[in-house]
Design an enzyme around this catalytic site. Structure first.
Site, PDB file in Angstrom:
ATOM      1  N   LYS A  79       0.849  -1.194   0.000  1.00  0.00           N
ATOM      2  CA  LYS A  79       0.000   0.000   0.000  1.00  0.00           C
ATOM      3  C   LYS A  79       0.885   1.245   0.000  1.00  0.00           C
ATOM      4  CE  LYS A  79      -3.887   1.974   2.643  1.00  0.00           C
ATOM      5  NZ  LYS A  79      -4.753   1.801   3.824  1.00  0.00           N
ATOM      6  N   SER A 154      -9.654   1.957   2.852  1.00  0.00           N
ATOM      7  CA  SER A 154      -8.755   2.636   1.943  1.00  0.00           C
ATOM      8  C   SER A 154      -7.741   1.710   1.257  1.00  0.00           C
ATOM      9  CB  SER A 154      -7.975   3.724   2.690  1.00  0.00           C
ATOM     10  OG  SER A 154      -7.175   3.134   3.697  1.00  0.00           O
ATOM     11  N   SER A 178      -9.818  -0.269   7.134  1.00  0.00           N
ATOM     12  CA  SER A 178      -9.262  -0.174   5.780  1.00  0.00           C
ATOM     13  C   SER A 178      -8.607  -1.425   5.236  1.00  0.00           C
ATOM     14  CB  SER A 178      -8.257   0.971   5.706  1.00  0.00           C
ATOM     15  OG  SER A 178      -8.951   2.153   5.498  1.00  0.00           O
TER      16      SER A 178
HETATM   17  N1  GLN Z   1     -12.881   4.276   6.074  1.00  0.00           N
HETATM   18  C1  GLN Z   1     -12.316   4.722   7.309  1.00  0.00           C
HETATM   19  C2  GLN Z   1     -11.949   6.181   7.216  1.00  0.00           C
HETATM   20  O1  GLN Z   1     -12.197   6.755   6.217  1.00  0.00           O
HETATM   21  C3  GLN Z   1     -11.169   3.872   7.687  1.00  0.00           C
HETATM   22  C4  GLN Z   1      -9.909   4.286   7.082  1.00  0.00           C
HETATM   23  C5  GLN Z   1      -8.760   3.429   7.488  1.00  0.00           C
HETATM   24  O2  GLN Z   1      -8.914   2.416   8.170  1.00  0.00           O
HETATM   25  N2  GLN Z   1      -7.587   3.869   7.107  1.00  0.00           N
HETATM   26  O3  GLN Z   1     -11.438   6.758   8.112  1.00  0.00           O
END
Ligand code: GLN
EC number: 6.3.5.7
Length: 487
Positions: A79, A154, A178
């Site tokens: 990532k 994400s 994410s």
């Molecule tokens: N979707 C969540 C957010 O937007 C989680 C993001 C993540 O775990 N990095 O914060």
């Protein structure tokens, strides 16, 4: 079956038996990327030459009769919020478009040491803020199961690349879901490890008290393999845990007989789609028939968790992202005649809308007039959520829930409504708030053939337990499945 379709475990066996070379494995993956990346768009940066170089060294060691680590020669992708020395690390942001880190994250060092060829860096929502990858400054990544739909986020690039056969293993990061939510949407396996078990050194910070790097793969054993390789104490991360870890890979076949599995009603309420509930409940039934004891548990503060998460994570993000000012590194605006204007224009031009929204929310909840009303209350709630999990774990060994309330949605479906997008995390954020481990494993499909994931949550450092349950689910479903037809 092509080499790019193999799991890490299968490839390792083949390498050991000299049924293939690491270079052949890497070439197969590179060809696959060339064939499907035009449709999937999972990669922000490809590093085929680096991967080839590492594979060549592995082959030399193999030829010399060396015993190799299980990850040697297994192609991985990372990532793009995890720093890789000499390779651009963008966080999918214009702010870091040309940022080449002078150092690698600890997890990346560990992979180098293991001889793991790195194929490239994967797309994400800008600074890991989002649930669909649509917040990437550069590109939308498509879900390999339906190219008109999002892969989740994400870590959407990681999940999509795995599902498309564009890497054998992947690293993601998880602040509120994410790793797990995209794993659920793309039909792969993703583990959010116990907070402190994997070093955060070199992970670009979003919300430091919640962030955790974690392994993703197409099978539960693969995820265990990668987790074993990246976990461990790191003196460069002050929140890193000092402890002995038990072996996992090949130790996950204990089954669920006699295990007490908790089911919290709060995770099956309104907001969770019926098809998702049905698939997860059906799987719970299968586990019960395999000898698990299903116990109802209660996590009453779940309904407040999303608010607490967005307050705490945005507060920390607003502080962490203060470093992008156009002076130290990253994007610098051409406009502005004073230092203040330079800051202002750099941040206005360099950050996307969602990142700005979080910074504003974060500074608001930390401001003196509102600190007690928002931030302090969210922190109180965090303590309560932790206690509720602790009492639930008095009655059970692991907790079963849906990973996400829905299946992969279409591009643009939630972009106009941030709250709808935030609701994607309704089942996952509590785990980060409490610092627990949780894994998402495929447990069914909806009527459109889109994957549904089950989340298995454990006590701190009980990765072995939750991965054993995940493996039982995987086995009940007939093992790891072949890749979807793309396009
Ligand atoms: N979707 C969540 C957010 O937007 C989680 C993001 C993540 O775990 N990095 O914060």
């Amino acid at each position: 079956m092509q080499l790019y379709e193999k799991t890490a475990g299968e490839l390792h066996d083949m390498l050991r038996k000299k049924d293939c070379s690491a270079s052949e494995a890497v070439e197969s993956l590179i060809e696959r990327i060339d064939a499907v990346e035009g449709k999937v768009h999972a990669y922000l940066t490809k590093t085929p030459e680096l991967a080839r170089e590492t594979a060549k060294k592995v082959d030399e060691r193999l030829a010399a009769g060396e015993e190799l680590s299980p990850l040697a020669g297994i192609p991985i992708a990372i990532k793009d919020n995890i720093c890789t020395k000499g390779v651009r690390t963008t966080c999918a942001s214009k702010m870091l478009e040309n940022f080449v880190p002078p150092y690698s994250a600890t997890v990346v060092h560990k992979l180098e040491h293991a001889g793991t060829p790195v194929l490239g860096k994967l797309n994400l929502d800008e600074f890991a803020m989002g649930s669909s990858c649509e917040n990437s400054h550069f590109q939308n990544t498509a879900n390999p199961h339906d190219l008109g739909r999002v892969p989740g986020g994400s870590s959407g690039g990681s999940a999509a690349a795995l599902a498309a056969g564009e890497c054998t293993l992947a690293l993601g990061s998880d602040t509120g879901g994410s790793i797990r939510q995209p794993a659920s949407y793309c039909g792969v396996v993703g583990l959010k490890p116990t907070y402190g078990s994997v070093s955060r050194y070199g992970l670009v910070a979003f919300a430091s008290s919640l962030d955790q790097i974690g392994p993703m793969g197409r099978s539960v054993e693969d995820v265990a393999l990668l987790y074993e390789a990246i976990r461990g104490m790191d003196e460069r991360d002050l929140t890193s845990a000092q402890r002995e870890y038990e072996p996992l890979h090949g130790q996950l076949d204990g089954g669920v007989r006699g295990m007490r599995l908790g089911v919290p009603e709060e995770y099956f309420g309104p907001g969770v789609e019926d098809e998702v509930k049905e698939a997860v409940r059906a799987q719970i039934g299968e586990l019960e028939r395999s000898g698990a004891v299903i116990v109802p548990v209660s996590l009453p503060s779940t309904g407040y968790a999303l608010s607490a998460y967005y307050i705490i994570s945005s507060a920390e993000a607003s502080s962490n992202l203060a470093r992008y000012d156009g002076v130290k590194y990253g994007y610098r605006s051409e406009n502005g005649s004073s230092l203040e204007e330079l800051y202002l224009n750099t941040r206005s031009e360099g950050f996307g809308d969602e990142v700005k929204r979080r910074i504003m929310l974060g500074t608001f909840v930390l401001s003196s007039g509102y600190f007690d009303a928002y931030y302090k209350r969210a922190k109180i709630l965090q303590g309560r959520i932790g206690q509720e999990f602790a009492s639930a774990f008095d009655a059970c060994d692991a907790i079963l829930t849906p990973t996400a309330p829905d299946t992969a949605f279409r591009f643009g479906e939630h972009t106009a409504d941030p709250l709808k997008m935030y609701a994607s995390d309704i089942c996952t954020v509590t785990v980060n708030i409490a610092g627990l481990p949780a894994v998402s494993v495929p447990c069914g499909k909806d009527k459109n053939g889109l994957p549904i994931g089950m989340q298995i949550i454990g006590r701190k450092f009980s990765e072995k337990t939750i991965l054993t349950v995940a493996k039982a689910v995987e086995t009940l479903r007939g093992g790891y499945h072949s890749l979807p037809q793309i396009g």
